[in-house]
Design a protein around this motif. Structure first.
Motif, short mmCIF file in Angstrom:
data_model
loop_
_atom_site.label_atom_id
_atom_site.label_comp_id
_atom_site.label_asym_id
_atom_site.label_seq_id
_atom_site.Cartn_x
_atom_site.Cartn_y
_atom_site.Cartn_z
N ILE A 47 8.84 -0.84 -1.12
CA ILE A 47 9.65 -0.47 0.04
C ILE A 47 8.83 0.30 1.07
O ILE A 47 8.89 0.02 2.26
CB ILE A 47 10.88 0.34 -0.41
CG1 ILE A 47 11.84 -0.57 -1.17
CG2 ILE A 47 11.58 0.99 0.79
CD1 ILE A 47 13.00 0.12 -1.80
N ASP A 51 6.92 -2.97 3.24
CA ASP A 51 8.00 -3.18 4.21
C ASP A 51 8.87 -4.38 3.82
O ASP A 51 8.87 -5.42 4.48
CB ASP A 51 7.43 -3.37 5.61
CG ASP A 51 8.52 -3.31 6.67
OD1 ASP A 51 9.54 -2.64 6.43
OD2 ASP A 51 8.33 -3.94 7.72
N ARG A 53 11.97 -4.93 4.02
CA ARG A 53 13.18 -5.22 4.80
C ARG A 53 13.06 -6.51 5.61
O ARG A 53 14.05 -7.20 5.84
CB ARG A 53 13.49 -4.05 5.72
CG ARG A 53 13.90 -2.83 4.97
CD ARG A 53 14.23 -1.68 5.93
NE ARG A 53 13.98 -0.44 5.22
CZ ARG A 53 12.96 0.37 5.44
NH1 ARG A 53 12.10 0.09 6.38
NH2 ARG A 53 12.81 1.46 4.74
N SER A 54 11.86 -6.84 6.04
CA SER A 54 11.70 -7.97 6.96
C SER A 54 11.16 -9.23 6.31
O SER A 54 10.74 -10.14 7.00
CB SER A 54 10.76 -7.54 8.09
OG SER A 54 9.50 -7.21 7.56
N LYS A 55 11.19 -9.32 4.96
CA LYS A 55 10.60 -10.48 4.28
C LYS A 55 11.69 -11.29 3.58
O LYS A 55 12.72 -10.76 3.19
CB LYS A 55 9.58 -10.01 3.25
CG LYS A 55 8.39 -9.33 3.89
CD LYS A 55 7.36 -8.95 2.88
CE LYS A 55 6.18 -8.29 3.61
NZ LYS A 55 5.16 -7.87 2.71
N GLU A 57 13.57 -13.36 0.55
CA GLU A 57 13.80 -12.95 -0.84
C GLU A 57 12.75 -13.51 -1.80
O GLU A 57 12.31 -12.83 -2.72
CB GLU A 57 15.20 -13.40 -1.28
CG GLU A 57 15.66 -12.76 -2.57
CD GLU A 57 15.76 -11.25 -2.46
OE1 GLU A 57 15.42 -10.59 -3.47
OE2 GLU A 57 16.15 -10.73 -1.41
N LYS A 60 9.65 -11.45 -1.50
CA LYS A 60 9.88 -10.13 -2.10
C LYS A 60 9.71 -10.18 -3.62
O LYS A 60 9.05 -9.32 -4.21
CB LYS A 60 11.28 -9.63 -1.78
CG LYS A 60 11.51 -9.22 -0.37
CD LYS A 60 12.95 -8.74 -0.24
CE LYS A 60 13.34 -8.47 1.17
NZ LYS A 60 14.74 -8.04 1.30
#
Length: 89
Positions: A47, A51, A53-55, A57, A60
């Motif tokens: 996190i 980062d 938030r912008s990738k 799933e 991630k």
């Protein structure tokens, strides 16, 4: 009595089964603590540094697996280094 000699003498006094359950409890709590620490390191690194938030799933999940494995290897290396240092003294 040296601390390392305590457990081998203990089961003879309280019984073998109690000693086995005690040892299993120590192992289980150690694994739970290590697992929590590893999950926490992985999550905070992903996190804060990657980062998340912008990738997507899929990305991630792949990156989280790589980070988790990397931290596992890093912790293993640290354990082996500390073991070597302790054995050399």
């Amino acid at each position: 009595m040296v601390a390392d000699e305590l457990f081998p003498r203990w089961p003879g006094r309280i019984g073998l089964m109690a000693g086995i359950f005690f040892l299993l409890g120590i192992i289980a709590s150690s694994y739970a603590s290590a697992d929590s620490a590893l999950a926490s390191l992985t999550t905070s690194f992903c996190i804060d540094f990657l980062d998340f938030r912008s990738k997507p799933e899929e990305t991630k999940q792949r990156q989280k697996n790589i980070v988790h494995f990397s931290f596992s290897v890093l912790i293993l290396i640290i354990i082996l280094i500390v073991k070597e240092i302790n054995e050399s003294h």
